[in-house]
Design a protein around this motif. Structure first.
Motif, PDB file in Angstrom:
ATOM      1  N   TRP A  81       0.840  -1.206   0.000  1.00  0.00           N
ATOM      2  CA  TRP A  81       0.000   0.000   0.000  1.00  0.00           C
ATOM      3  C   TRP A  81       0.873   1.253   0.000  1.00  0.00           C
ATOM      4  N   GLY A  82       1.935   1.257   0.807  1.00  0.00           N
ATOM      5  CA  GLY A  82       2.829   2.403   0.856  1.00  0.00           C
ATOM      6  C   GLY A  82       3.516   2.644  -0.480  1.00  0.00           C
ATOM      7  N   ILE A  83       4.015   1.582  -1.111  1.00  0.00           N
ATOM      8  CA  ILE A  83       4.665   1.716  -2.421  1.00  0.00           C
ATOM      9  C   ILE A  83       3.707   2.304  -3.444  1.00  0.00           C
ATOM     10  N   THR A  84       2.499   1.747  -3.505  1.00  0.00           N
ATOM     11  CA  THR A  84       1.553   2.148  -4.549  1.00  0.00           C
ATOM     12  C   THR A  84       1.028   3.553  -4.318  1.00  0.00           C
ATOM     13  N   SER A  85       0.735   3.911  -3.077  1.00  0.00           N
ATOM     14  CA  SER A  85       0.213   5.253  -2.804  1.00  0.00           C
ATOM     15  C   SER A  85       1.258   6.320  -3.103  1.00  0.00           C
ATOM     16  N   VAL A  86       2.519   6.073  -2.712  1.00  0.00           N
ATOM     17  CA  VAL A  86       3.581   7.039  -3.019  1.00  0.00           C
ATOM     18  C   VAL A  86       3.787   7.119  -4.525  1.00  0.00           C
ATOM     19  N   TYR A  87       3.737   5.954  -5.202  1.00  0.00           N
ATOM     20  CA  TYR A  87       3.908   5.963  -6.653  1.00  0.00           C
ATOM     21  C   TYR A  87       2.824   6.790  -7.347  1.00  0.00           C
ATOM     22  N   LEU A  88       1.564   6.570  -6.972  1.00  0.00           N
ATOM     23  CA  LEU A  88       0.478   7.304  -7.622  1.00  0.00           C
ATOM     24  C   LEU A  88       0.610   8.807  -7.384  1.00  0.00           C
ATOM     25  N   PHE A  89       1.050   9.193  -6.196  1.00  0.00           N
ATOM     26  CA  PHE A  89       1.290  10.616  -5.946  1.00  0.00           C
ATOM     27  C   PHE A  89       2.335  11.160  -6.915  1.00  0.00           C
ATOM     28  N   GLU A  91       3.225   9.892  -9.831  1.00  0.00           N
ATOM     29  CA  GLU A  91       2.720   9.881 -11.211  1.00  0.00           C
ATOM     30  C   GLU A  91       1.845  11.097 -11.493  1.00  0.00           C
ATOM     31  N   PHE A  92       0.916  11.395 -10.594  1.00  0.00           N
ATOM     32  CA  PHE A  92       0.002  12.517 -10.827  1.00  0.00           C
ATOM     33  C   PHE A  92       0.687  13.867 -10.610  1.00  0.00           C
ATOM     34  N   ARG A  93       1.598  13.921  -9.643  1.00  0.00           N
ATOM     35  CA  ARG A  93       2.256  15.199  -9.339  1.00  0.00           C
ATOM     36  C   ARG A  93       3.282  15.558 -10.394  1.00  0.00           C
ATOM     37  N   TYR A  94       4.031  14.567 -10.892  1.00  0.00           N
ATOM     38  CA  TYR A  94       5.135  14.853 -11.811  1.00  0.00           C
ATOM     39  C   TYR A  94       4.906  14.299 -13.216  1.00  0.00           C
ATOM     40  N   LYS A  95       3.710  13.743 -13.460  1.00  0.00           N
ATOM     41  CA  LYS A  95       3.372  13.204 -14.793  1.00  0.00           C
ATOM     42  C   LYS A  95       4.410  12.182 -15.254  1.00  0.00           C
ATOM     43  N   LEU A  96       4.757  11.282 -14.371  1.00  0.00           N
ATOM     44  CA  LEU A  96       5.831  10.331 -14.648  1.00  0.00           C
ATOM     45  C   LEU A  96       5.261   8.919 -14.717  1.00  0.00           C
ATOM     46  N   LYS A  97       4.495   8.659 -15.737  1.00  0.00           N
ATOM     47  CA  LYS A  97       3.839   7.361 -15.879  1.00  0.00           C
ATOM     48  C   LYS A  97       4.834   6.228 -16.129  1.00  0.00           C
ATOM     49  N   LEU A 194      14.231  14.245  -8.904  1.00  0.00           N
ATOM     50  CA  LEU A 194      13.071  13.628  -8.275  1.00  0.00           C
ATOM     51  C   LEU A 194      13.503  12.528  -7.304  1.00  0.00           C
ATOM     52  N   SER A 195      14.512  11.764  -7.681  1.00  0.00           N
ATOM     53  CA  SER A 195      15.030  10.732  -6.791  1.00  0.00           C
ATOM     54  C   SER A 195      15.529  11.352  -5.493  1.00  0.00           C
ATOM     55  N   TYR A 196      16.207  12.467  -5.606  1.00  0.00           N
ATOM     56  CA  TYR A 196      16.693  13.187  -4.423  1.00  0.00           C
ATOM     57  C   TYR A 196      15.528  13.648  -3.541  1.00  0.00           C
ATOM     58  N   LYS A 197      14.472  14.163  -4.139  1.00  0.00           N
ATOM     59  CA  LYS A 197      13.311  14.614  -3.377  1.00  0.00           C
ATOM     60  C   LYS A 197      12.634  13.456  -2.652  1.00  0.00           C
ATOM     61  N   VAL A 198      12.522  12.321  -3.330  1.00  0.00           N
ATOM     62  CA  VAL A 198      11.877  11.155  -2.727  1.00  0.00           C
ATOM     63  C   VAL A 198      12.682  10.656  -1.529  1.00  0.00           C
ATOM     64  N   ILE A 199      14.001  10.592  -1.680  1.00  0.00           N
ATOM     65  CA  ILE A 199      14.838  10.156  -0.562  1.00  0.00           C
ATOM     66  C   ILE A 199      14.816  11.184   0.564  1.00  0.00           C
ATOM     67  N   GLY A 200      14.751  12.462   0.198  1.00  0.00           N
ATOM     68  CA  GLY A 200      14.635  13.504   1.208  1.00  0.00           C
ATOM     69  C   GLY A 200      13.357  13.375   2.023  1.00  0.00           C
ATOM     70  N   PHE A 201      12.296  12.857   1.399  1.00  0.00           N
ATOM     71  CA  PHE A 201      11.042  12.590   2.106  1.00  0.00           C
ATOM     72  C   PHE A 201      11.159  11.330   2.970  1.00  0.00           C
TER      73      PHE A 201
END
Length: 295
Positions: A81-89, A91-97, A194-201
């Motif tokens: 659930w955590g993987i998928t919810s973060v992924y969907l965020f 995808e929609f936030r950065y248009k990275l399908k 984006l990878s840096y931002k995700v790890i920063g989170f």
């Protein structure tokens, strides 16, 4: 009534499994064919899977009368659930399908691990062992869920970066089909940032996960830190991501080296989560025999 809820939970699990499996295939089809319809189906199926995933978690909470965070099945369910919810965020936030083609296989493989290693009787809600009866388990596991999920996203981004870099480095020698697939990826700088931002989170959450785990350990075993293999590998994982952030902020590490660090970091996450429980004896070893997975 509980049997009916159990059946609904089981149905939700298999709907989730089917939706995530199909979404993975559609993401692959999308980057291979460039047909937008494939991409829309992939996203819709991911959302359906997340809804079913959420339903399975809520039903488990109702059945067990507690947060669903106490055994291997329950945490793997929340991990996905955590993987998928973060992924969907993302995808929609950065248009990275295109990232879905690398992230959804992780969710799929975790679900396959559940199917292959746990029988139906092992997925039934059980009473909590004394060591787990603490309010800190919720804080510990929720922070682990989101941090591990975000690190899975950074892993997918690291793979994308290396593939994109390889294509640009090889230039004309790259096969046209591979070039077509990788043309779906954003530019290297965007992936890296984006990878840096995700790890920063994720990094502060991992820190909280270790801190709350130490408090929980003191409650359960009378010591905050005992250099148990699980604790040691959690610290190793933390050090890898701390080194990533330090190298980036202090020495300007970006690009290929940073991408490899995201991959090594997630490998450490997986070993901390799976390998330690099954291969290294310690305070957490009792978890395996009881189907309890301490994160």
């Amino acid at each position: 009534m509980n049997q009916g809820l159990q059946n609904l939970e089981t149905s939700s699990f298999y709907i989730m499994l089917m939706a995530y499996t199909l979404s993975m295939l559609f993401y692959w089809a999308w980057i291979g064919t460039k047909k937008d319809l494939m991409g829309r189906f992939a996203t819709y199926l991911t959302i359906v899977g997340l809804v079913a995933n959420t339903a399975a978690i809520i039903l488990r909470m109702i059945i067990a009368g507690r947060p669903p965070l106490s055994n291997a099945y329950e945490f793997l369910l929340t991990f996905v659930w955590g993987i998928t919810s973060v992924y969907l965020f993302v995808e929609f936030r950065y248009k990275l399908k295109a990232l879905g083609a690398f992230v959804m296989p992780i969710s799929f493989m975790i679900l396959m691990f559940i199917i292959m290693s746990m029988g139906a009787e092992e997925r039934i809600a059980q009473s909590i062992p004394p060591a787990l009866k603490s309010k800190w388990i919720t804080f510990h596991v929720v922070t682990a869920m989101f941090s591990y999920g975000a690190f899975a996203i950074s892993f997918g981004l690291g793979i994308m970066y290396l593939l994109k870099l390889s294509r640009e480095t090889n230039g004309k020698t790259a096969k046209s089909q591979a070039q077509g697939i990788i043309s779906r990826f954003p530019d290297l700088e965007t992936i890296d940032e984006l990878s840096y931002k995700v790890i920063g989170f994720a990094f502060p959450l991992l820190t909280l996960c270790i801190i709350t785990g130490a408090i929980w350990a003191n409650y359960a075993w009378g010591t905050y830190w005992s250099w148990d293999p699980k604790e040691t590998w959690s610290l190793i994982t933390w050090i890898i991501y701390a080194a990533y952030l330090h190298a980036r902020l202090m020495y300007g590490w970006k690009g290929k080296r940073a991408a490899w660090m995201t991959i090594f970091g997630f490998a450490a996450v997986l070993f901390t989560f799976f390998g330690v429980n099954y291969f290294l004896p310690g305070l957490h070893s009792y978890a395996v025999s009881q189907n309890i997975l301490i994160v």
